[in-house]
Design an enzyme around this catalytic site. Structure first.
Site, short mmCIF file in Angstrom:
data_model
loop_
_atom_site.label_atom_id
_atom_site.label_comp_id
_atom_site.label_asym_id
_atom_site.label_seq_id
_atom_site.Cartn_x
_atom_site.Cartn_y
_atom_site.Cartn_z
N GLU A 135 0.76 -1.14 -0.22
CA GLU A 135 0.09 0.11 -0.09
C GLU A 135 0.72 1.42 -0.17
O GLU A 135 0.38 2.25 -0.45
CB GLU A 135 -0.92 0.08 0.99
N SER A 186 -8.28 5.40 8.34
CA SER A 186 -9.03 5.00 9.45
C SER A 186 -7.96 5.25 10.85
O SER A 186 -8.42 5.87 11.69
CB SER A 186 -9.36 3.49 9.40
N ARG A 201 8.46 4.36 6.66
CA ARG A 201 7.44 4.43 7.58
C ARG A 201 7.92 4.82 8.84
O ARG A 201 8.82 4.13 9.42
CB ARG A 201 6.27 3.57 7.53
P1 ADP Z 1 -8.68 3.68 4.72
O1 ADP Z 1 -7.98 3.06 3.73
O2 ADP Z 1 -8.37 3.37 6.09
O3 ADP Z 1 -10.39 3.28 4.44
P2 ADP Z 1 -9.31 6.68 3.86
O4 ADP Z 1 -7.99 7.28 3.50
O5 ADP Z 1 -10.35 5.71 2.81
O6 ADP Z 1 -8.72 5.18 5.02
O7 ADP Z 1 -10.02 7.30 5.27
C1 ADP Z 1 -11.16 6.72 5.85
C2 ADP Z 1 -11.63 7.90 6.84
O8 ADP Z 1 -11.89 8.93 5.99
C3 ADP Z 1 -12.77 7.37 7.69
O9 ADP Z 1 -12.13 7.20 9.05
C4 ADP Z 1 -13.39 8.77 7.85
O10 ADP Z 1 -12.87 9.62 8.98
C5 ADP Z 1 -13.11 9.46 6.50
N1 ADP Z 1 -14.21 9.59 5.63
C6 ADP Z 1 -14.54 10.43 4.40
N2 ADP Z 1 -15.58 10.23 3.79
C7 ADP Z 1 -16.31 8.81 4.48
C8 ADP Z 1 -17.25 8.36 3.97
N3 ADP Z 1 -18.21 8.65 3.21
N4 ADP Z 1 -17.74 7.36 4.74
C9 ADP Z 1 -16.75 6.78 5.93
N5 ADP Z 1 -15.64 7.50 6.29
C10 ADP Z 1 -15.61 8.64 5.42
#
Ligand code: ADP
Length: 362
Positions: A135, A186, A201
């Site tokens: 990733e 997240s 990292r």
């Molecule tokens: P991951 O790869 O861990 O899923 P992201 O970069 O996609 O990480 O970011 C996830 C975070 O983005 C969520 O924890 C929340 O804070 C935020 N977020 C933004 N838009 C949304 C959405 N539509 N649904 C859920 N979370 C969202």
């Protein structure tokens, strides 16, 4: 070569802890022969993806992020950006199956934890093999590609504390090294990047976007990220937090701490009377400010330690979230006495998926 377009991996997928990000490359330079020989299923899928901007109840295409006229492996086309909650993967696979995906022999490039977690489901449901990529390798490749393709990809916030004059200003990131990446998904990861291929990292925190949304749902009863951000925009964290002035009656001058600085996040909430007066909006704002300032503080420590002055904040936590971006911009500038700069990128949450698409058969 004519067959290339039919065998092309038109997807890059980043299956994260909260959201699945899907980047789709739509070729625009197809010859008549190619179009004629295109498998019908493929054509239908292309039409379905590019004619709609909503898929089922929870899938969305971010049309404002679409990148036209991009060149990938000698083909010209359009990049489309699609996201849905990772918790909807079963429904996504059912939809893909209903569109005939299982009849195409395909490999899809995937990254993120879900590329491991859902690998068997992809094979079973839609006959798809996942070609897995790291990733952070993907993130970096995607980020470099997007910045090279899009002259207005990178920007900073000017006057972040002044609502009337604050503005997004394009930043020339063509000479980027070294820089720090703070990826707020997240959870949070911090990468120090020294060249196109040399990075490490260096830190992270579990207090990230998932924490913001989780706590906000608990404290306010809201159910979506959009609602949480909306509530926060209407709230005031100083009804929740204990400020320096609540403790000192003003500034703590000796150490240069202004009175309006948060001394203790949620520090007023031990008091029953205070609790009875606080609104859902205030609680949402305080949660947003707490999580954001903590990330800003970790970012600054990492930058100092690595002697790096440019910090790029990305991840979907920053989606529709100018409050957090401006807070980060202000905090980086203020606490570094103007020596560090917070930068942002338009395709904030999609770099892993973009990088994945680019890496196929590298
Ligand atoms: P991951 O790869 O861990 O899923 P992201 O970069 O996609 O990480 O970011 C996830 C975070 O983005 C969520 O924890 C929340 O804070 C935020 N977020 C933004 N838009 C949304 C959405 N539509 N649904 C859920 N979370 C969202």
């Amino acid at each position: 070569d004519e067959l290339d377009i039919l065998a092309m991996p038109w997807f890059g997928m980043d299956i994260g802890g909260s959201l699945c990000k899907l980047v789709y490359f739509e070729p625009k330079d197809t010859t008549k022969d190619e179009v004629d020989s295109e498998v019908e299923t493929l054509r239908n899928i292309r039409r379905y993806l590019t004619k709609n901007s909503a898929y089922g109840k929870t899938g969305h295409r971010d049309t404002h992020l679409q990148m036209n006229d991009v060149h990938i492996r000698g083909r010209r086309g359009t990049l489309h950006f699609i996201r849905f909650p990772s918790s909807e993967m079963v429904n996504f696979l059912a939809l893909a199956k209903s569109k005939g995906m299982a009849n195409l022999v395909t490999t899809v490039c995937a990254t993120g934890g879900g590329a491991f977690k859902f690998e068997e489901d992809f094979r079973r449901e839609v006959n798809m093999k996942l070609e897995k990529f790291d990733e952070f390798d993907s993130l970096l490749k995607g980020l470099q590609f997007a910045d090279a393709q899009n002259p207005s990809e990178c920007y900073y916030w000017a006057n972040p504390t002044d609502d009337t004059t604050c503005a997004k200003v394009p930043y020339d990131f063509s000479n980027p090294y070294p820089f720090l990446i703070v990826n707020i998904g997240s959870g949070v990861s911090v990468l120090a990047v020294y060249s196109a291929t040399d990075y490490k990292r260096i830190s992270g925190t579990s207090l990230g976007g998932g924490t913001f949304l989780g706590l906000c749902c608990l404290l306010t009863g809201c159910n979506t990220f959009e609602d949480a951000i909306q509530l926060a925009a209407e709230g005031d964290n100083t009804n929740v937090d204990k400020l320096v002035r609540d403790i000192y009656g003003g500034d703590y001058e000796r150490f240069g701490l202004p009175g309006d600085l948060v001394a203790s996040s949620f520090g007023q909430m031990n008091c029953r009377e205070r609790r009875s007066k606080v609104s859902r909006q205030d609680l949402a704002r305080a949660t947003l400010v707490t999580i954001t300032n903590n990330i800003g503080s970790i970012a600054r420590m990492c930058a100092t330690q690595e002697k790096i002055d440019r910090v790029v904040f990305i991840g979907n936590f920053l989606r529709v979230n100018p409050i957090a971006m401006k807070l980060l911009a202000y905090a980086m500038d203020y606490w570094s006495k103007g020596t560090m700069k917070a930068l942002f990128l338009e395709h904030e949450g999609y770099f892993g998926a973009i990088g994945c698409l680019l890496q196929f058969h590298d």
